[in-house]
Design a protein around this motif. Sequence first.
Motif, short mmCIF file in Angstrom:
data_model
loop_
_atom_site.label_atom_id
_atom_site.label_comp_id
_atom_site.label_asym_id
_atom_site.label_seq_id
_atom_site.Cartn_x
_atom_site.Cartn_y
_atom_site.Cartn_z
N LYS A 1 0.87 -1.18 0.00
CA LYS A 1 0.00 0.00 0.00
C LYS A 1 0.90 1.22 0.00
N THR A 2 0.40 2.33 -0.47
CA THR A 2 1.21 3.55 -0.44
C THR A 2 1.48 3.98 1.00
N SER A 3 0.70 3.46 1.94
CA SER A 3 0.92 3.78 3.35
C SER A 3 1.92 2.83 4.01
N SER A 4 2.45 1.87 3.25
CA SER A 4 3.44 0.94 3.81
C SER A 4 4.67 1.72 4.25
N LEU A 5 5.34 1.21 5.27
CA LEU A 5 6.54 1.86 5.79
C LEU A 5 7.70 1.68 4.83
N VAL A 6 8.62 2.61 4.83
CA VAL A 6 9.79 2.52 3.96
C VAL A 6 10.62 1.30 4.35
N PHE A 7 10.86 1.13 5.64
CA PHE A 7 11.61 -0.03 6.14
C PHE A 7 10.74 -0.71 7.18
N GLY A 8 10.58 -1.99 7.05
CA GLY A 8 9.74 -2.72 7.98
C GLY A 8 8.41 -3.09 7.38
N TYR A 9 8.03 -2.44 6.31
CA TYR A 9 6.85 -2.74 5.51
C TYR A 9 5.54 -2.52 6.25
N THR A 10 5.13 -3.46 7.11
CA THR A 10 3.84 -3.29 7.79
C THR A 10 4.00 -2.85 9.24
N LYS A 11 5.17 -3.09 9.81
CA LYS A 11 5.43 -2.62 11.17
C LYS A 11 6.87 -2.13 11.22
N PRO A 12 7.15 -1.16 12.09
CA PRO A 12 8.51 -0.61 12.15
C PRO A 12 9.54 -1.67 12.49
N LEU A 13 10.74 -1.48 11.97
CA LEU A 13 11.84 -2.38 12.34
C LEU A 13 12.16 -2.23 13.81
N ASP A 14 12.59 -3.29 14.41
CA ASP A 14 13.01 -3.26 15.81
C ASP A 14 14.25 -2.37 15.94
N THR A 15 14.25 -1.51 16.92
CA THR A 15 15.36 -0.57 17.12
C THR A 15 16.68 -1.30 17.29
N GLU A 16 16.67 -2.39 18.02
CA GLU A 16 17.91 -3.13 18.23
C GLU A 16 18.43 -3.72 16.93
N SER A 17 17.55 -4.14 16.05
CA SER A 17 17.97 -4.65 14.74
C SER A 17 18.68 -3.56 13.94
N ILE A 18 18.11 -2.37 13.98
CA ILE A 18 18.72 -1.25 13.25
C ILE A 18 20.10 -0.94 13.84
N ARG A 19 20.21 -0.92 15.16
CA ARG A 19 21.51 -0.67 15.80
C ARG A 19 22.53 -1.73 15.38
N ARG A 20 22.09 -2.99 15.37
CA ARG A 20 22.97 -4.09 15.00
C ARG A 20 23.45 -3.94 13.54
N TYR A 21 22.53 -3.61 12.63
CA TYR A 21 22.90 -3.40 11.22
C TYR A 21 23.90 -2.27 11.08
N LEU A 22 23.68 -1.18 11.84
CA LEU A 22 24.59 -0.04 11.77
C LEU A 22 25.98 -0.43 12.29
N ARG A 23 26.02 -1.12 13.43
CA ARG A 23 27.32 -1.56 13.97
C ARG A 23 28.05 -2.47 13.00
N ASN A 24 27.31 -3.41 12.39
CA ASN A 24 27.93 -4.32 11.42
C ASN A 24 28.42 -3.58 10.19
N ALA A 25 27.64 -2.60 9.72
CA ALA A 25 28.06 -1.82 8.55
C ALA A 25 29.34 -1.05 8.85
N ILE A 26 29.43 -0.47 10.03
CA ILE A 26 30.63 0.27 10.41
C ILE A 26 31.83 -0.68 10.50
N LYS A 27 31.60 -1.87 11.04
CA LYS A 27 32.68 -2.86 11.14
C LYS A 27 33.18 -3.24 9.74
N ILE A 28 32.27 -3.44 8.81
CA ILE A 28 32.64 -3.79 7.43
C ILE A 28 33.41 -2.64 6.78
N ILE A 29 32.94 -1.42 6.96
CA ILE A 29 33.60 -0.25 6.38
C ILE A 29 35.01 -0.09 6.94
N ASN A 30 35.20 -0.44 8.19
CA ASN A 30 36.50 -0.28 8.84
C ASN A 30 37.44 -1.47 8.64
#
Length: 142
Positions: A23-52
Amino acid sequence: MPDDLIDLLKEHYNKCSNYYGFKTSSLVFGYTKPLDTESIRRYLRNAIKIINTDKDGDLLAVDKQILDIRLHDLRHSHASYLIRNMNKGNYNDYDIAKQLGDTRETIFNTYAHWFKDQEIIDTMNVNNATFSNIKKMITSAN
């Protein structure tokens, strides 16, 4: 928003629009419900680790690494970016406060150091009373 980010979001939208139940009202990330905050933190930490990390899996030299940042730091970076570029965009301090879910006063209190730049102050669409308050805040911060 930078054009590259707009292009990525359009691409993401087009991909998601093919999903069942989209639906046009779907969320950008998480689709029908927001992503879990801890999941987002984990993805960010992993991305930084990969970049470094280099291609051999070794950590880059400390002076070549990006800092381990928190999600909240991205909010401050975003707000600072918007403030610094007000004169280039078609928005003002009120729009920034609205986007961040804050009041103009909160924006001024939190980011007063960015408002010291006379060019930024001159581009702000504020009335005289608010401008006087900004000047008081700036001079008291010095």
